[in-house]
Write a protein that holds these residues in place. Structure first.
Motif: not given
Length: 104
Positions: A18, A21-25, A97, A100-101, A104
């Protein structure tokens, strides 16, 4: 390694992915954990035969005895520490998440 250790290692890997790569994970992982927990206790369906049977017998849905046969008496010990860990892990991943969103 037992199942709990593997599950926690996988959760740590999801947190790292997360961040990298991406906070969606971790968001999807947290939602999946909460959905699994919700469906394990019967969800919203009152027609769930397992939930109905457990409630009639006075057994807690997440206990080991809830998944054992009715004739087995040694599995009546409740496992009360497992659902709060899953709740914290699910909501923790979703909050992580969201942080992070936002940052970031």
């Amino acid at each position: 390694m037992n199942k709990r250790t593997i599950f926690l290692l996988f959760s740590i890997i999801v947190l790292i992915l997360g961040l990298l790569i991406t906070p969606g994970i971790p968001l999807i992982y947290g939602i999946a954990i909460l959905y699994i927990l919700w469906s394990e206790v019967g969800g919203m369906s009152y027609g769930n035969p397992y939930k109905k049977k457990m409630l009639e017998e006075g057994r807690w849905e997440m206990s080991k005895s809830a998944h054992s046969p009715l004739s087995e008496k040694d599995g009546t010990k409740k496992n009360l520490d497992y659902p709060p860990v899953l709740l914290l892990l699910g909501f923790g991943n979703m909050i992580y998440a969201a942080i992070l969103i936002i940052f970031l």
